[in-house]
Scaffold this motif. Structure first.
Motif, short mmCIF file in Angstrom:
data_model
loop_
_atom_site.label_atom_id
_atom_site.label_comp_id
_atom_site.label_asym_id
_atom_site.label_seq_id
_atom_site.Cartn_x
_atom_site.Cartn_y
_atom_site.Cartn_z
N TYR A 204 14.48 -8.24 52.08
CA TYR A 204 13.35 -7.54 52.73
C TYR A 204 13.50 -6.03 52.60
O TYR A 204 12.51 -5.30 52.51
CB TYR A 204 13.20 -7.98 54.19
N ARG A 205 14.74 -5.56 52.54
CA ARG A 205 14.94 -4.12 52.34
C ARG A 205 14.64 -3.73 50.89
O ARG A 205 14.12 -2.65 50.63
CB ARG A 205 16.37 -3.72 52.69
N ASP A 207 12.50 -5.16 49.06
CA ASP A 207 11.04 -5.15 49.03
C ASP A 207 10.50 -3.83 49.57
O ASP A 207 9.61 -3.22 48.96
CB ASP A 207 10.52 -6.33 49.87
N ASN A 236 18.63 -13.83 53.72
CA ASN A 236 17.56 -13.28 54.54
C ASN A 236 17.21 -14.30 55.62
O ASN A 236 17.15 -15.49 55.36
CB ASN A 236 16.33 -13.04 53.66
N PRO A 238 14.17 -14.97 58.40
CA PRO A 238 14.01 -16.19 57.60
C PRO A 238 14.06 -15.91 56.10
O PRO A 238 13.99 -14.76 55.70
CB PRO A 238 12.60 -16.66 58.00
N ASP A 239 14.18 -17.00 55.32
CA ASP A 239 14.21 -16.86 53.86
C ASP A 239 13.06 -15.98 53.41
O ASP A 239 11.93 -16.13 53.88
CB ASP A 239 14.10 -18.24 53.21
N PHE A 240 13.33 -15.03 52.50
CA PHE A 240 12.29 -14.09 52.12
C PHE A 240 11.18 -14.76 51.31
O PHE A 240 10.05 -14.28 51.29
CB PHE A 240 12.88 -12.91 51.37
N GLY A 241 11.53 -15.81 50.61
CA GLY A 241 10.50 -16.54 49.88
C GLY A 241 10.20 -15.98 48.51
O GLY A 241 9.36 -16.51 47.78
N GLN A 242 10.83 -14.85 48.16
CA GLN A 242 10.66 -14.28 46.82
C GLN A 242 12.01 -13.77 46.36
O GLN A 242 12.78 -13.24 47.16
CB GLN A 242 9.69 -13.08 46.85
#
Lengths: 282, 282
Positions: A204-205, A207, A236, A238-242
């Motif tokens: 997420y960071r 991103d 991450n 939750p899971d970042f998903g990407q």
């Protein structure tokens, strides 16, 4: 260069190295160039310790200026990354002389802050690539040998294979590039292919850093982005998903910067050399 | 406002909240204003889930625009922080109408990205302060009650006590401010006192963020910096050797921005309200 010998001075604007690191790198250089084609000098500042840093800001700045402004050195090699270059960058850059301008500078990670500032200041011989501190990695001799082959010979096989002889490039750690945007250290990267890598940060960071980087009007003038390795990314929640490539593709699409595929750089022993600007003609 | 009732719409541009959070906040509002002086509407988007986010970018952007552009709401309250506002900011801001301009916006942390962009766009009623998601903190009702007292009454006791009635201010999470510098979201903060806080980041990164923030020419026009709480800082290895106040003092000294002492904001239940610009006259 003085005769056939390349004289390399090593300083540590960020974190420190142990004397053992210097010894191992000197030994590798002696084995690689038994004819004495390289002379390596580790500034004693490399081994200082002050909290997070290889000595206080003043000591690191003074050592950097000593090596950079000394005509007796052909190259300044950053000892390692860590953290600290930004604390001396604005202080040292205005005090560099012509002797500093005629030198080659090699490093990556935290050292990218100074490479950026030097590029902004018009320095011509800057490269993103391995450092002495890489010797502590498993198989790290390969990285150190690659750096020496670039420092001494500008050996073409040390270069990142996707670099175009007809275009300009620059390489950065993602965090480091983000943290100099909008400061006096930000260079003009118009028409450059940007090679970006990251280590040990949450997706997420990464991103958010990519939001920051690709939202900058100067960066939007880049010719494109190529993504190096992003290693040791913590889970991450939750899971970042990407994954990192999906993230970079997303922000390239949003910003209109062309995504040009992967790059062979990263915080590892396979990290190839990326000269800033055009590839030098040896 | 419509009659005596303040109508508040809640959206989540970053991370999601549980329905239980909404229920508890609605109950607090009903207890605090039993005469019905407040009507709270949680947009269903708050409870969506898509990887890290409270729904996909498009869903979060649509919900934000629905609440912001609806004349039936007097205030838009950010549900919580987390991460994600930067992914919708540039898409939503140009689509806001006059109904959006006449609203009060309250939030902090990740929401600061949108507060910054709205301030840049000329919005007048923006404030850094508690959010519904704060209810999950131990004693979080105090934070939620403070936010409601500001949203409904502009109650003076909710304000950060050091704010001057004669000057301008703005408050940000340190990471969030760093990550919008040099982007189209960066507002003019000339002559503002900046209140900065941080949570859960390493001291060396806080130091680097402060380098970044205080090196920005726009930020150097600020009237000064006040330091809020920096909580849950993981241990630095090696020890950084400076605490957050020493770090901020260092960068204020380097940059010439006056350091004006501590501020009563942070990722905690004591987080006070900081209106952007001048304190509104109730």
């Amino acid at each position: 260069m003085a005769g056939q010998q390349t004289r390399i001075g090593v300083v540590a604007p960020g974190s420190r190295i142990d004397a053992g690191v210097a010894d191992r790198v000197v030994e590798i250089a002696a084995n690689l160039y038994p004819d004495g084609a390289v002379a390596l000098t580790f500034h004693p500042q490399c081994f200082l310790s002050a909290g997070h840093f290889a000595g206080e800001d003043a000591a690191r700045a003074a050592a950097f200026l000593e090596i950079a402004n000394d005509e007796g050195f052909d190259a300044l090699w950053f000892a390692r990354g860590g953290y600290g270059a930004c604390r001396i960058a604005e202080a040292v850059i205005p005090r560099l002389t012509d002797a500093a301008k005629n030198k080659l500078y090699l490093g990556y990670s935290d050292a990218g802050t100074l490479l950026a500032g030097l590029y902004k200041a018009g320095f011509a011989a800057l490269a993103h690539g391995p450092m002495p501190g890489d010797i502590v990695r498993n198989g790290g001799a390969a990285a150190v040998e690659r750096a020496l082959a670039y420092l001494v010979e500008r050996a073409p096989q040390t270069l990142e294979a996707g670099l175009s002889p007809d275009g300009k490039a620059a390489a950065f750690n993602i965090t480091i590039l983000s943290q100099l945007l909008g400061t006096p250290l930000q260079p003009d990267l118009s028409d450059h292919v940007l090679l970006l890598e990251e280590v040990a940060d949450y997706m997420y960071r990464i991103d958010r850093f990519l939001f920051h980087i690709t939202s900058n009007p100067g960066i939007r003038k880049a010719a494109g982005i190529r993504l190096g390795r992003c290693s040791d990314i913590p889970p991450n929640d939750p899971d970042f998903g990407q994954d990192e490539e999906q993230v970079v593709k997303h922000w390239c699409a949003v910003s209109g910067i062309p995504y040009l595929g992967r790059a062979d750089i990263g915080h590892d022993i396979d990290n190839k050399v990326v000269p800033f600007g055009r590839i030098p003609t040896a």
